[in-house]
Design an enzyme around this catalytic site. Sequence first.
Site, mmCIF file in Angstrom:
data_model
loop_
_atom_site.group_PDB
_atom_site.id
_atom_site.type_symbol
_atom_site.label_atom_id
_atom_site.label_comp_id
_atom_site.label_asym_id
_atom_site.label_seq_id
_atom_site.Cartn_x
_atom_site.Cartn_y
_atom_site.Cartn_z
ATOM 1 N N GLU A 211 -20.411 29.616 112.255
ATOM 2 C CA GLU A 211 -19.440 30.644 111.827
ATOM 3 C C GLU A 211 -18.705 31.241 113.029
ATOM 4 O O GLU A 211 -17.513 31.528 112.959
ATOM 5 C CB GLU A 211 -20.130 31.730 111.001
ATOM 6 N N TYR B 292 -16.780 18.058 107.190
ATOM 7 C CA TYR B 292 -17.630 18.586 108.259
ATOM 8 C C TYR B 292 -18.075 17.483 109.210
ATOM 9 O O TYR B 292 -17.861 17.546 110.421
ATOM 10 C CB TYR B 292 -18.894 19.233 107.657
HETATM 11 N N1 BES Z 1 -16.029 28.189 105.596
HETATM 12 C C1 BES Z 1 -17.274 27.654 105.190
HETATM 13 C C2 BES Z 1 -17.661 28.046 103.786
HETATM 14 C C3 BES Z 1 -16.684 27.561 102.732
HETATM 15 C C4 BES Z 1 -16.127 26.288 102.793
HETATM 16 C C5 BES Z 1 -16.373 28.394 101.677
HETATM 17 C C6 BES Z 1 -15.242 25.873 101.807
HETATM 18 C C7 BES Z 1 -15.492 27.973 100.690
HETATM 19 C C8 BES Z 1 -14.917 26.718 100.752
HETATM 20 C C9 BES Z 1 -18.398 28.055 106.151
HETATM 21 O O1 BES Z 1 -17.995 28.111 107.478
HETATM 22 C C10 BES Z 1 -19.453 26.996 106.084
HETATM 23 O O2 BES Z 1 -19.149 25.877 106.415
HETATM 24 N N2 BES Z 1 -20.663 27.353 105.660
HETATM 25 C C11 BES Z 1 -21.773 26.434 105.577
HETATM 26 C C12 BES Z 1 -22.707 26.591 106.740
HETATM 27 C C13 BES Z 1 -22.487 25.663 107.865
HETATM 28 C C14 BES Z 1 -23.592 25.822 108.901
HETATM 29 C C15 BES Z 1 -22.307 24.227 107.504
HETATM 30 C C16 BES Z 1 -22.584 26.786 104.344
HETATM 31 O O3 BES Z 1 -22.298 27.787 103.714
HETATM 32 O O4 BES Z 1 -23.507 26.052 104.029
HETATM 33 ZN ZN ZN Z 2 -17.479 26.224 108.227
#
Ligand code: BES
Ligand code: ZN
Length: 640
Positions: A331, A419
């Site tokens: 984050e 990702y």
């Molecule tokens: N920005 C994302 C969360 C998100 C993505 C919300 C797409 C809505 C739509 C956040 O940065 C994220 O990727 N969170 C991951 C954790 C990360 C360590 C991979 C999660 O929530 O699992």
């Molecule tokens: Zn993210």
Amino acid sequence: MKFSPVLLALVALPLAMGCSEQPRPVKAREAAPPSASAPAAPVVKAAPVRDPHSFSHPDEVAVDHLKLDLTVDFEKRQLTGRASLRLDNRTGADRVILDARDLTIRRVTLDDGAEARFALGEEVGTLGQPLEIRIQPATKWVHVDYSTSPTAGALQWLDPAQTSAGRRPFLLTQSQAILARTWAPVQDTPGVRMTYEATVRVPKDLLALMSAENPTQKNADGVYQFRMPQRIPSYLLALAVGDLEFRPLGQRSGVYAEPNVIELAAWELVDTPRMIDAAEALYGPYRWGRYDILILPSSFPYGGMENPRLTFATPTILARDRSLVSLIAHELAHSWSGNQVTNADWSDVWLNEGFTTYVEGRIMEAVYGKEYADMLAVLGRQELDLAVQDAGGPTDPMTKLHLDLEGLDPEDSSGDIAYQKGALFLQTLEHQVGRQAFDKFLRGYFDAFAFQSMTSDRFVAYLKKNLLAGSEARAQELKIQEWVYQPGIPSNAFVSTSTALAKVDAAVAAFQQGTSAAQISTEGWTTHHWLHFLRALPQPLDLAKMADLDAAFKLTSSGNSEILSTWLLLAVQSRYEAAYPSMERFLTSMGRRKFLKPLYAELAKTPAGAEMALRIYTKARPGYHPVSQETIDEILGWRG
Ligand code: BES
Ligand code: ZN
């Protein structure tokens, strides 16, 4: 969820509220200007382009500042008040179009109070409705008086019993990707940036926090003022209201949490200041002032959300051994990739999430060393291979980095591809050109496009010019086009290896050949060794082996959410019923979608499992955020 692109293109606004003339039809998808090519530093600001997931026309009129004045009503589960939007009218247009979903609009006025004609157009699935407001070319402000719906998609209203401390109610928002429009009428596209300020009125004994400059303690009247001086896209608008306390972690960072969680949170997140320093050393100054973290009640649907100045995080990262803090690195990394340089629309979400996953790895390496980072990279590659498989294999268009989301909800792309394939692409580039050159390039990229939006085309042009010295031959050799625009994993992908995890592979092999669980040497194993071990076991695993593992390692009662969720998935696959009560507790005690989704999906594969899933879901659903509800509703065919 799908909606028809035809419908989207044909939405016409009905006459409403005394409109005397027929407004022009809103076309959310009319000739977007082609994306700019080859920007060299110094960079010319690109005009916003149209976004298939927004009704707005920012190329005509863009909102550049938002002023919210909201009252938080826990009884009615409603936000009520005014959104004032300052306009940058680039074309002398006589209307501005905002996005709205499930909003009740009472009245719209202009500048110093003249009533404006407005109309809400036809609803288009999760896109909601266009809100078209008549303006004069010289109009500077529109003021929208509105209320949210109790079922607004971004908002979760928690009863005291659903919080960790259990004493006071809680409100939290989740705006990404296209949910900001369910709590404020805005141009809800990442291609538009605005500064904002807000006045938020809450019950007296609660603290309000936003993705802005924040208070650190409650005040007497429950009226909080916020200011966000950096320009942000609407998906980074965020609000939380609850019984919250603050602890500093360093000069410019700290943590907020409920009183009974705050000490643990401050202990767990102690390395945050080192992460900020590490990221700055790599990618230039942190441009957002403070970096604080808010630990939310367990219903928060994500692991983390990069709301600027205030990361929102799930309490499931509080493992009591600091082993899940890569989520904070992630984050925090968004402060450069995503918040500073932002995907122009959701078809290029890899520019946010892929870059961030790469930067996360670099921060983890800087703070915890290469061996740790290598483990994360190997686990990341496993997740990528699974994601490709889940998408239907390496020829499926959803395995591309640049996606065609026309007619699709951006939710439909939120798998691991953006990702992990995105991160792997950058790791591959790094190894091809050398770390020093790549670090310099990436830092230059974040500087050159700070507070601007980015498309795949623009990035590729910038990459060719600034990393590959304009050489088309080199670009071909590195398979740049294939990485960004083709499905599957190109053959030149960098392969990470981890000596630590290789030892785990040996343990898995021995266990499969009959070594008992108690004889496996697990000394020094961290969370990530365990995840690798569990993922490498056959699915299903025979029941005797499940029981043997459980007896030796107490996996069913693990307090580590990542280990527990991986174990429970294997338990369902293996019909290891001894773990089912623990699974039921897990599913009813937190609402993080990443943990819910695979378990419900696995249960739904058999009639008996589906029955159990429905029984548990009936109980658990009211405690989940709408974001998680929507996902699980679909998996279980929930009709309410
Ligand atoms: N920005 C994302 C969360 C998100 C993505 C919300 C797409 C809505 C739509 C956040 O940065 C994220 O990727 N969170 C991951 C954790 C990360 C360590 C991979 C999660 O929530 O699992
Ligand atoms: Zn993210």
